[in-house]
Write a protein that holds these residues in place. Structure first.
Motif, PDB file in Angstrom:
ATOM      1  N   ALA A 136      49.216  43.484 100.926  1.00 51.79           N
ATOM      2  CA  ALA A 136      48.145  43.380  99.929  1.00 51.79           C
ATOM      3  C   ALA A 136      48.528  43.984  98.584  1.00 51.79           C
ATOM      4  CB  ALA A 136      46.867  44.024 100.463  1.00 51.79           C
ATOM      5  N   ALA A 137      49.086  45.195  98.585  1.00 52.98           N
ATOM      6  CA  ALA A 137      49.386  45.854  97.309  1.00 52.98           C
ATOM      7  C   ALA A 137      50.400  45.058  96.498  1.00 52.98           C
ATOM      8  CB  ALA A 137      49.888  47.279  97.554  1.00 52.98           C
ATOM      9  N   GLY A 143      52.308  39.199  93.244  1.00 54.94           N
ATOM     10  CA  GLY A 143      52.275  37.921  93.952  1.00 54.94           C
ATOM     11  C   GLY A 143      53.415  37.706  94.913  1.00 54.94           C
ATOM     12  N   VAL A 144      53.910  38.810  95.522  1.00 57.97           N
ATOM     13  CA  VAL A 144      55.043  38.718  96.440  1.00 57.97           C
ATOM     14  C   VAL A 144      54.657  39.284  97.805  1.00 57.97           C
ATOM     15  CG1 VAL A 144      57.388  39.526  96.919  1.00 57.97           C
ATOM     16  CG2 VAL A 144      56.760  38.819  94.610  1.00 57.97           C
ATOM     17  N   ILE A 197      47.712  32.612 102.218  1.00 64.43           N
ATOM     18  CA  ILE A 197      47.007  33.626 101.428  1.00 64.43           C
ATOM     19  C   ILE A 197      46.945  33.185  99.967  1.00 64.43           C
ATOM     20  CG2 ILE A 197      47.134  35.979 100.517  1.00 64.43           C
ATOM     21  CD1 ILE A 197      48.296  36.795 103.273  1.00 64.43           C
ATOM     22  N   GLY A 198      48.058  32.648  99.451  1.00 67.01           N
ATOM     23  CA  GLY A 198      48.060  32.175  98.075  1.00 67.01           C
ATOM     24  C   GLY A 198      47.087  31.029  97.864  1.00 67.01           C
ATOM     25  N   PRO A 204      49.686  31.620  93.249  1.00 67.79           N
ATOM     26  CA  PRO A 204      50.923  31.494  94.024  1.00 67.79           C
ATOM     27  C   PRO A 204      51.312  32.837  94.650  1.00 67.79           C
ATOM     28  CG  PRO A 204      51.198  30.590  91.814  1.00 67.79           C
ATOM     29  CD  PRO A 204      49.906  31.345  91.816  1.00 67.79           C
ATOM     30  N   VAL A 205      51.755  32.787  95.895  1.00 63.05           N
ATOM     31  CA  VAL A 205      52.320  33.960  96.556  1.00 63.05           C
ATOM     32  C   VAL A 205      53.723  33.587  97.008  1.00 63.05           C
ATOM     33  CG1 VAL A 205      52.173  35.525  98.528  1.00 63.05           C
ATOM     34  CG2 VAL A 205      50.096  34.899  97.276  1.00 63.05           C
ATOM     35  N   ARG A 206      54.695  34.317  96.503  1.00 64.24           N
ATOM     36  CA  ARG A 206      56.098  34.048  96.822  1.00 64.24           C
ATOM     37  C   ARG A 206      56.525  34.911  98.005  1.00 64.24           C
ATOM     38  NH1 ARG A 206      60.709  36.610  95.031  1.00 64.24           N
ATOM     39  NH2 ARG A 206      59.529  37.733  93.438  1.00 64.24           N
ATOM     40  N   PHE A 207      57.194  34.291  98.972  1.00 65.36           N
ATOM     41  CA  PHE A 207      57.680  35.043 100.127  1.00 65.36           C
ATOM     42  C   PHE A 207      59.099  35.509  99.858  1.00 65.36           C
ATOM     43  CE2 PHE A 207      59.740  35.711 104.166  1.00 65.36           C
ATOM     44  CZ  PHE A 207      58.787  36.449 104.855  1.00 65.36           C
TER      45      PHE A 207
END
Length: 276
Positions: A136-137, A143-144, A197-198, A204-207
């Motif tokens: 989460a943090a 966004g990672v 989640i993104g 956008p959430v980058r893995f």
């Protein structure tokens, strides 16, 4: 009266809500009763006191007792508790002695059986969806999402499904002497979780894939016990590239399990806070 240990935890809080809504008398244990924030009418007490007067049934989670459950279970037996519903683990089915999660939960189940009380052992499989809160943090900040083994596939369980099965075990006799094993409804990689989640958060959430050693150091810094860190790394490595077996919760709840997207929506404030 039903005693709920770990009452402000991921499973304990929705379980207290369900039991309270069903009209049952609930005593909820918390390390900090003044900040518990549980429904009106719920009696809140300190975990360290473990008050068992008038208690007939207990929901037991090991995380509530970092020094071990042997002494609390002995006190439950002495107090005449009639039923113990324990949050165990499907790791009990793994006889690898290095899997300390399995070893500790087998010991938990054995001690409860020896009390002579009615018992139910909940064995969620596929991992807790709530472990994604570890991201989460970083997701709020940049966004990672970071984890090892991007293609390790699990079937994450929404904590509300675990709480619902626990409620059935406490409110009815349907699951006495049973060890329900159930997973979430879909096999997802860790990269899939980040993507979902993104999508739910609308950003956008980058893995970012960590090496096992990088993950080890991050989890240890976050306070994950060393035995749990090593067990997780071994489990993740075994899950790479293999669809996770789905063990439906339908037989216990009469409905499908809640999806990871539903879990993400229920916790979206944890991932959106910095952008608001």
């Amino acid at each position: 009266m039903i005693l709920v240990t770990g009452a402000t935890g991921h499973v304990g809080r929705p379980l207290v809500e369900e039991l309270s809504a069903a009209g049952r008398k609930v005593r909820a244990l918390s390390r900090d009763p003044a900040r518990a924030g549980l429904p009106a009418g719920v009696e809140v007490a300190a975990t360290s006191d473990l008050p068992l007067d008038g208690v007939t049934s207990v929901f037991l989670v090991t995380a509530a007792f970092p020094d071990g459950c042997a002494e609390p279970i002995a006190r439950m037996k002495a107090a005449g508790v009639r039923r113990i519903v324990a949050l165990s683990s499907y790791s009990v089915l793994d006889d690898d002695p290095r899997n300390m999660i399995g070893v500790r939960h087998r010991e938990l189940e054995r001690r409860i059986e020896e009390t002579g009380a009615e018992w139910t052992f909940l064995r969620p499989a596929g991992g807790f969806a709530a472990t994604a809160l570890e991201w989460a943090a970083r997701i709020r900040a940049d966004g990672v999402a970071r984890s090892p083994f991007a293609d390790a596939r699990t079937a994450p369980v929404h904590e509300r499904d675990i709480a619902a099965v626990a409620a059935r075990a406490l409110l009815t006799d349907d699951l006495v002497g049973e060890a329900p094993l159930f997973s979430g409804p879909e096999s997802l990689s860790y990269a899939d979780r980040a993507r979902i989640i993104g999508e739910v958060a609308g950003r956008p959430v980058r893995f970012e894939e960590l090496t096992p050693d990088q993950a080890r150091q991050e989890w240890l810094r976050a306070g994950v016990p060393p035995h749990a860190v090593e067990a997780r790394l071994r489990m993740f490595a075994r899950l790479v590239g293999h669809p996770h077996e789905i063990s439906p919760v339908d037989p216990y709840l009469g409905r499908p399990g809640l999806s990871f997207a539903r879990w993400a929506a229920d916790h979206i404030d944890s991932f959106r806070e910095a952008a608001s």
